[in-house]
Scaffold this active site. Structure first.
Site, PDB file in Angstrom:
ATOM      1  N   HIS A 139      -4.113  21.283 -46.566  1.00 42.10           N
ATOM      2  CA  HIS A 139      -3.678  20.678 -47.823  1.00 42.10           C
ATOM      3  C   HIS A 139      -4.765  19.731 -48.299  1.00 42.10           C
ATOM      4  CE1 HIS A 139      -1.558  18.510 -50.870  1.00 42.10           C
ATOM      5  NE2 HIS A 139      -1.603  17.381 -50.188  1.00 42.10           N
ATOM      6  N   HIS A 210      -0.987  17.683 -58.027  1.00 41.43           N
ATOM      7  CA  HIS A 210      -1.140  17.090 -56.693  1.00 41.43           C
ATOM      8  C   HIS A 210      -2.257  17.783 -55.897  1.00 41.43           C
ATOM      9  CE1 HIS A 210       0.806  15.345 -52.818  1.00 41.43           C
ATOM     10  NE2 HIS A 210      -0.428  15.726 -52.592  1.00 41.43           N
TER      11      HIS A 210
HETATM   12  O1  2HA Z   1      -1.553  12.663 -46.720  1.00 40.88           O
HETATM   13  O2  2HA Z   1      -2.279  14.260 -49.363  1.00 40.88           O
HETATM   14  O3  2HA Z   1       0.252  14.744 -49.875  1.00 40.88           O
HETATM   15  C1  2HA Z   1      -1.925  12.419 -48.015  1.00 40.88           C
HETATM   16  C2  2HA Z   1      -1.483  13.494 -48.899  1.00 40.88           C
HETATM   17  C3  2HA Z   1      -0.060  13.612 -49.165  1.00 40.88           C
HETATM   18 ZN    ZN Z   2      -1.592  15.441 -50.954  1.00 45.61          ZN
END
Ligand code: 2HA
Ligand code: ZN
Length: 270
Positions: A139, A210
């Site tokens: 992510h 995001h």
């Molecule tokens: O941990 O990116 O989505 C930090 C992030 C949360």
């Molecule tokens: Zn994040």
């Protein structure tokens, strides 16, 4: 027993995070990576009977009982991993009850895994069902991709089509396309469930405004997937404000699919 700081999986993990930081994707504590390790790999460096701490997961991960993960720490900065792995990242095993993590190494300053662990573990479950070779969930907050979610329609078909048109290589690297989720509250089981529901069939889920979630076989491959998508988004953000004079057509995308023998996602190309 060999020193874990010399382990290839630690070095590669930290180097990948450093690379992502330098690309501007992981400001401050942005982003997190989970990497499924084999017991054999872990046993080369750690006594797996020695549990440092028990940390509740906050959800039931019974499909992953006994599995080992290298996971970034909550509040930790990607830029610091290389210089200080032991405080910034950790190795956990999913306990027999499915709801606790057994910490075997790391988070030395008393920390714990990322707040996004539910989304990571739920994504691992979904990816492993689709592809038993999946080991990484990544992510991150790639700048141009985020920008694109502010100006492009948040529709899976249209978003995938645009990305495929932004670089000839795109359809070859991600023939499964991308899934787009609307803005949702992060760090929750709900966003984890929504991500996991999509990431089985398609390795990439975009969290609007995001960032991105990607699955992959190894760190390099998963990084490469994010990098390819981010570059396509960059080209979109450079060209869309000026206005496009040329575009890769659907017929050309079909030529690519034929040339590379791709099974590509249905419903994107007409
Ligand atoms: O941990 O990116 O989505 C930090 C992030 C949360
Ligand atoms: Zn994040």
């Amino acid at each position: 027993m060999a020193n874990i700081l010399d382990a290839k999986f630690i070095k590669e993990y930290c180097a990948t995070a450093a690379n992502m930081y330098r690309l501007g994707w992981d400001e401050r504590n942005g982003g997190n990576i989970s990497y499924l390790l084999t017991e054999k790999e872990v046993k080369e460096y750690l006594d797996t009977d020695k549990v440092e701490r028990i940390i509740p997961l906050g959800f039931d991960a019974k499909e992953l009982v006994g599995k080992y993960f290298l996971v970034s720490g909550t509040g930790k900065y990607f830029k610091n991993f290389v210089g200080d792995p032991e405080n910034n990242i950790g190795i956990i095993r999913i306990a027999k009850n499915g709801t606790d993590a057994e910490l075997l190494w790391g988070y030395k300053d008393g920390g714990k895994f990322t707040s996004e662990l539910p989304a990571h573990l739920m994504s691992h479950i979904a990816r492993l069902k689709a592809d038993p070779l999946n080991r990484v969930v990544m992510h991150t907050h790639p700048t141009n991709l985020l920008a694109m979610t502010y100006v492009h329609e948040l529709d899976t078909v249209k978003f995938t089509h645009t990305l495929w048109q932004m670089n000839t290589e795109c359809i070859v690297v991600f023939p499964d396309g991308v899934e787009v989720l609307p803005w949702m509250l992060c760090g929750t089981n709900e966003i984890g469930e929504a991500t996991a529901a999509k990431i089985g069939a398609c390795r990439t889920v975009i969290w609007s405004m995001h960032g991105i979630y990607c699955g992959g076989h190894d760190l390099d491959e998963t990084f490469g997937l994010v990098e390819t998508i981010e570059k396509a988004a960059q080209i979109y953000m450079m060209t869309a404000p000026i206005g496009l004079k040329n575009i890769i057509t659907d017929d050309q995308l079909k030529l690519l699919a034929g040339r590379f023998n791709l099974t590509y996602r249905d419903g994107i190309i007409k």
